[in-house]
Scaffold this motif. Structure first.
Motif, PDB file in Angstrom:
ATOM      1  N   ILE A  38     -41.219 -60.633 -46.763  1.00  0.00           N
ATOM      2  CA  ILE A  38     -42.588 -60.368 -47.204  1.00  0.00           C
ATOM      3  C   ILE A  38     -42.778 -58.878 -47.470  1.00  0.00           C
ATOM      4  CG2 ILE A  38     -45.026 -60.454 -46.497  1.00  0.00           C
ATOM      5  CD1 ILE A  38     -44.288 -62.994 -44.886  1.00  0.00           C
ATOM      6  N   ALA A  39     -42.275 -58.036 -46.565  1.00  0.00           N
ATOM      7  CA  ALA A  39     -42.360 -56.581 -46.757  1.00  0.00           C
ATOM      8  C   ALA A  39     -41.584 -56.154 -47.995  1.00  0.00           C
ATOM      9  CB  ALA A  39     -41.835 -55.848 -45.525  1.00  0.00           C
ATOM     10  N   LYS A  40     -40.460 -56.816 -48.249  1.00  0.00           N
ATOM     11  CA  LYS A  40     -39.656 -56.479 -49.427  1.00  0.00           C
ATOM     12  C   LYS A  40     -40.420 -56.795 -50.712  1.00  0.00           C
ATOM     13  CE  LYS A  40     -35.875 -55.516 -51.791  1.00  0.00           C
ATOM     14  NZ  LYS A  40     -36.289 -55.867 -53.149  1.00  0.00           N
ATOM     15  N   ILE A  41     -41.141 -57.915 -50.727  1.00  0.00           N
ATOM     16  CA  ILE A  41     -41.931 -58.256 -51.911  1.00  0.00           C
ATOM     17  C   ILE A  41     -43.029 -57.216 -52.123  1.00  0.00           C
ATOM     18  CG2 ILE A  41     -43.503 -59.954 -52.922  1.00  0.00           C
ATOM     19  CD1 ILE A  41     -41.892 -62.134 -51.497  1.00  0.00           C
ATOM     20  N   LYS A  42     -43.684 -56.804 -51.039  1.00  0.00           N
ATOM     21  CA  LYS A  42     -44.712 -55.761 -51.163  1.00  0.00           C
ATOM     22  C   LYS A  42     -44.116 -54.488 -51.775  1.00  0.00           C
ATOM     23  CE  LYS A  42     -47.697 -54.900 -47.974  1.00  0.00           C
ATOM     24  NZ  LYS A  42     -48.298 -54.539 -46.669  1.00  0.00           N
ATOM     25  N   GLU A  43     -42.966 -54.081 -51.271  1.00  0.00           N
ATOM     26  CA  GLU A  43     -42.319 -52.876 -51.789  1.00  0.00           C
ATOM     27  C   GLU A  43     -41.978 -53.026 -53.268  1.00  0.00           C
ATOM     28  OE1 GLU A  43     -38.935 -52.366 -49.310  1.00  0.00           O
ATOM     29  OE2 GLU A  43     -40.106 -51.937 -47.493  1.00  0.00           O
ATOM     30  N   SER A  44     -41.481 -54.198 -53.650  1.00  0.00           N
ATOM     31  CA  SER A  44     -41.115 -54.429 -55.044  1.00  0.00           C
ATOM     32  C   SER A  44     -42.331 -54.382 -55.952  1.00  0.00           C
ATOM     33  CB  SER A  44     -40.393 -55.773 -55.194  1.00  0.00           C
ATOM     34  OG  SER A  44     -39.151 -55.758 -54.521  1.00  0.00           O
ATOM     35  N   MET A  45     -43.422 -54.991 -55.516  1.00  0.00           N
ATOM     36  CA  MET A  45     -44.639 -54.968 -56.332  1.00  0.00           C
ATOM     37  C   MET A  45     -45.081 -53.534 -56.607  1.00  0.00           C
ATOM     38  SD  MET A  45     -47.197 -58.035 -55.260  1.00  0.00           S
ATOM     39  CE  MET A  45     -46.799 -59.763 -55.544  1.00  0.00           C
ATOM     40  N   LEU A  46     -45.073 -52.712 -55.575  1.00  0.00           N
ATOM     41  CA  LEU A  46     -45.476 -51.315 -55.751  1.00  0.00           C
ATOM     42  C   LEU A  46     -44.490 -50.576 -56.653  1.00  0.00           C
ATOM     43  CD1 LEU A  46     -46.599 -50.523 -52.091  1.00  0.00           C
ATOM     44  CD2 LEU A  46     -48.061 -50.992 -54.060  1.00  0.00           C
ATOM     45  N   LYS A  47     -43.224 -50.856 -56.473  1.00  0.00           N
ATOM     46  CA  LYS A  47     -42.193 -50.207 -57.293  1.00  0.00           C
ATOM     47  C   LYS A  47     -42.366 -50.546 -58.770  1.00  0.00           C
ATOM     48  CE  LYS A  47     -38.028 -51.924 -57.243  1.00  0.00           C
ATOM     49  NZ  LYS A  47     -36.669 -52.327 -56.771  1.00  0.00           N
ATOM     50  N   TYR A  48     -42.784 -51.773 -59.047  1.00  0.00           N
ATOM     51  CA  TYR A  48     -42.928 -52.212 -60.438  1.00  0.00           C
ATOM     52  C   TYR A  48     -44.298 -51.862 -61.032  1.00  0.00           C
ATOM     53  CZ  TYR A  48     -38.708 -54.901 -59.380  1.00  0.00           C
ATOM     54  OH  TYR A  48     -37.447 -55.281 -59.001  1.00  0.00           O
ATOM     55  N   GLY A  49     -45.170 -51.236 -60.236  1.00  0.00           N
ATOM     56  CA  GLY A  49     -46.400 -50.706 -60.821  1.00  0.00           C
ATOM     57  C   GLY A  49     -47.703 -51.304 -60.352  1.00  0.00           C
ATOM     58  N   ALA A  50     -47.678 -52.164 -59.319  1.00  0.00           N
ATOM     59  CA  ALA A  50     -48.941 -52.710 -58.808  1.00  0.00           C
ATOM     60  C   ALA A  50     -49.771 -51.594 -58.182  1.00  0.00           C
ATOM     61  CB  ALA A  50     -48.667 -53.805 -57.778  1.00  0.00           C
ATOM     62  N   MET A  51     -51.087 -51.693 -58.316  1.00  0.00           N
ATOM     63  CA  MET A  51     -51.988 -50.703 -57.709  1.00  0.00           C
ATOM     64  C   MET A  51     -51.925 -50.763 -56.190  1.00  0.00           C
ATOM     65  SD  MET A  51     -55.270 -51.558 -60.118  1.00  0.00           S
ATOM     66  CE  MET A  51     -56.326 -50.376 -59.302  1.00  0.00           C
ATOM     67  N   ALA A  52     -51.738 -51.951 -55.652  1.00  0.00           N
ATOM     68  CA  ALA A  52     -51.643 -52.161 -54.213  1.00  0.00           C
ATOM     69  C   ALA A  52     -51.072 -53.556 -54.003  1.00  0.00           C
ATOM     70  CB  ALA A  52     -53.018 -52.040 -53.551  1.00  0.00           C
ATOM     71  N   ALA A  53     -50.562 -53.811 -52.799  1.00  0.00           N
ATOM     72  CA  ALA A  53     -49.996 -55.125 -52.485  1.00  0.00           C
ATOM     73  C   ALA A  53     -50.293 -55.442 -51.031  1.00  0.00           C
ATOM     74  CB  ALA A  53     -48.491 -55.146 -52.742  1.00  0.00           C
ATOM     75  N   LEU A  54     -50.518 -56.734 -50.736  1.00  0.00           N
ATOM     76  CA  LEU A  54     -50.878 -57.162 -49.392  1.00  0.00           C
ATOM     77  C   LEU A  54     -50.514 -58.627 -49.225  1.00  0.00           C
ATOM     78  CD1 LEU A  54     -52.510 -55.989 -46.867  1.00  0.00           C
ATOM     79  CD2 LEU A  54     -54.437 -57.330 -47.732  1.00  0.00           C
ATOM     80  N   MET A  55     -50.198 -59.013 -47.995  1.00  0.00           N
ATOM     81  CA  MET A  55     -50.032 -60.422 -47.680  1.00  0.00           C
ATOM     82  C   MET A  55     -51.407 -61.088 -47.637  1.00  0.00           C
ATOM     83  SD  MET A  55     -48.250 -62.142 -44.301  1.00  0.00           S
ATOM     84  CE  MET A  55     -49.715 -62.040 -43.256  1.00  0.00           C
ATOM     85  N   SER A  56     -51.503 -62.294 -48.149  1.00  0.00           N
ATOM     86  CA  SER A  56     -52.774 -63.031 -48.137  1.00  0.00           C
ATOM     87  C   SER A  56     -52.830 -63.964 -46.937  1.00  0.00           C
ATOM     88  CB  SER A  56     -52.941 -63.844 -49.417  1.00  0.00           C
ATOM     89  OG  SER A  56     -54.193 -64.514 -49.420  1.00  0.00           O
ATOM     90  N   GLY A  57     -53.951 -63.937 -46.219  1.00  0.00           N
ATOM     91  CA  GLY A  57     -54.140 -64.836 -45.092  1.00  0.00           C
ATOM     92  C   GLY A  57     -53.041 -64.672 -44.058  1.00  0.00           C
ATOM     93  N   SER A  58     -52.558 -65.804 -43.543  1.00  0.00           N
ATOM     94  CA  SER A  58     -51.469 -65.785 -42.571  1.00  0.00           C
ATOM     95  C   SER A  58     -50.105 -65.739 -43.245  1.00  0.00           C
ATOM     96  CB  SER A  58     -51.572 -67.006 -41.656  1.00  0.00           C
ATOM     97  OG  SER A  58     -51.573 -68.202 -42.406  1.00  0.00           O
ATOM     98  N   GLY A  59     -50.109 -65.693 -44.591  1.00  0.00           N
ATOM     99  CA  GLY A  59     -48.869 -65.598 -45.341  1.00  0.00           C
ATOM    100  C   GLY A  59     -48.302 -66.965 -45.678  1.00  0.00           C
ATOM    101  N   PRO A  60     -47.145 -66.925 -46.351  1.00  0.00           N
ATOM    102  CA  PRO A  60     -46.326 -65.759 -46.664  1.00  0.00           C
ATOM    103  C   PRO A  60     -46.571 -65.139 -48.043  1.00  0.00           C
ATOM    104  CG  PRO A  60     -45.069 -67.721 -47.183  1.00  0.00           C
ATOM    105  CD  PRO A  60     -46.422 -68.194 -46.672  1.00  0.00           C
ATOM    106  N   THR A  61     -47.535 -65.654 -48.811  1.00  0.00           N
ATOM    107  CA  THR A  61     -47.732 -65.141 -50.171  1.00  0.00           C
ATOM    108  C   THR A  61     -48.208 -63.691 -50.139  1.00  0.00           C
ATOM    109  OG1 THR A  61     -48.276 -67.346 -50.985  1.00  0.00           O
ATOM    110  CG2 THR A  61     -48.965 -65.485 -52.352  1.00  0.00           C
ATOM    111  N   VAL A  62     -47.640 -62.894 -51.038  1.00  0.00           N
ATOM    112  CA  VAL A  62     -48.057 -61.509 -51.244  1.00  0.00           C
ATOM    113  C   VAL A  62     -48.787 -61.439 -52.578  1.00  0.00           C
ATOM    114  CG1 VAL A  62     -47.277 -59.123 -51.605  1.00  0.00           C
ATOM    115  CG2 VAL A  62     -46.127 -60.587 -49.919  1.00  0.00           C
TER     116      VAL A  62
END
Length: 292
Positions: free
Chosen positions: A233-257
């Motif tokens: 989950i943390a890796k997906i957050k990092e990737s989203m930011l790396k590819y240009g997302a303004m911000a990234a967060l896990m939704s609810g109890s997860g695991p979707t980012v």
């Protein structure tokens, strides 16, 4: 919502949590929460058709329950009993929201069934009355009746409208893991939380229409439970930011980012990059800022 004589089609929108704080455990066993919830356009489609027998639920995903263990079925049974309706209904559920994803897919389906049957059966129940019924089905179901942007307190069923999030695009990425919500709350320890949401600041930035302010204040205390158990989950957050997302967060109890993007093209580029990393379920949606 589209009606054609004895058939009606309803959209069931997914939700994300712009902010999620767990305050304490209540005497009734639930946790007191404060959440800023936002509807997004990723949606299941539900077709309700008058049926002479009882409740029948058809689903498009093998293994998805089609009986009283499904929230959509339970919603139909609840409003049928409450209103004293004798006829049945055929519920056809075309599911696109991933299962066990932290996106309130089951709750959205239940809310859509309540709204749809209120219309199909011409019950004329107010949204407030439907919300009280919805709270019997689950903490997220009342929000899914309203959609838009809301502050949810209590166990999630007490709602206050917030100014709408300025229209933006949302990238949703679900890794191939399932996270039981009950387990996450059971394992939650307040002393493990490093960043708590500032609900007042989030509300202020929504009032100002500042997407940058909202993006800079995303926070979810349940990450302190789910991410250590599922580091992808943390890796997906990092990737989203790396590819240009303004911000990234896990939704609810997860695991979707989820990640926020200012335009559709940027969101689609980010989604495409995430797919190359082998993430099985990636979607691009936009915010839903009005009651549907």
């Amino acid at each position: 919502m589209r009606r054609n004589l004895d058939m009606l089609t309803v959209k069931a929108f997914a939700k994300i949590n712009l902010a999620l704080d767990v305050l304490y455990k209540r005497p009734d066993g639930y946790h007191e929460v404060a959440m800023v919830m936002q509807a997004v356009s990723l949606a299941d489609t539900i077709i309700l058709t008058s049926h002479p027998g009882d409740i029948v639920l058809n689903v498009n995903i093998p293994g998805l329950p089609d009986d009283a263990s499904n929230l959509a079925y339970r919603a139909a049974a609840l409003i049928k009993e409450y209103a004293g309706i004798q006829q049945g209904v055929l519920i056809t559920l075309d599911k696109r929201i991933p299962l066990a994803a932290g996106l309130a897919g089951g709750s959205a389906d239940a809310a859509a069934v309540l709204k749809g049957l209120n219309n199909l059966w011409e019950l004329n129940l107010s949204l407030d009355k439907l919300s009280k019924l919805a709270a019997k089905l689950g903490s997220d179901v009342p929000f899914c009746l309203y959609n838009g942007t809301m502050l949810a307190t209590g166990r999630g069923e007490l709602l206050s409208p917030l100014p709408p999030l300025p229209k933006c695009y949302v990238i949703l990425a679900k890794p191939a893991v399932e996270v039981p919500t009950a387990w996450v709350y059971q394992e939650f320890k307040a002393d493990r939380v490093q960043v708590r949401p500032d609900i007042a600041a989030m509300s202020k930035f929504l009032e100002q229409g500042s997407i940058d302010g909202v993006a800079g204040n995303l926070a979810n205390v349940l990450e302190s439970v789910t991410i250590p158990a599922h580091p992808e989950i943390a890796k997906i957050k990092e990737s989203m930011l790396k590819y240009g997302a303004m911000a990234a967060l896990m939704s609810g109890s997860g695991p979707t980012v989820f990640g926020l993007a200012g335009c559709q093209k940027q969101a689609e580029v980010i989604a495409s990059q995430l797919k190359t990393e082998g993430i099985p379920e990636v979607f691009v949606a936009e915010t839903v800022s009005k009651v549907e």
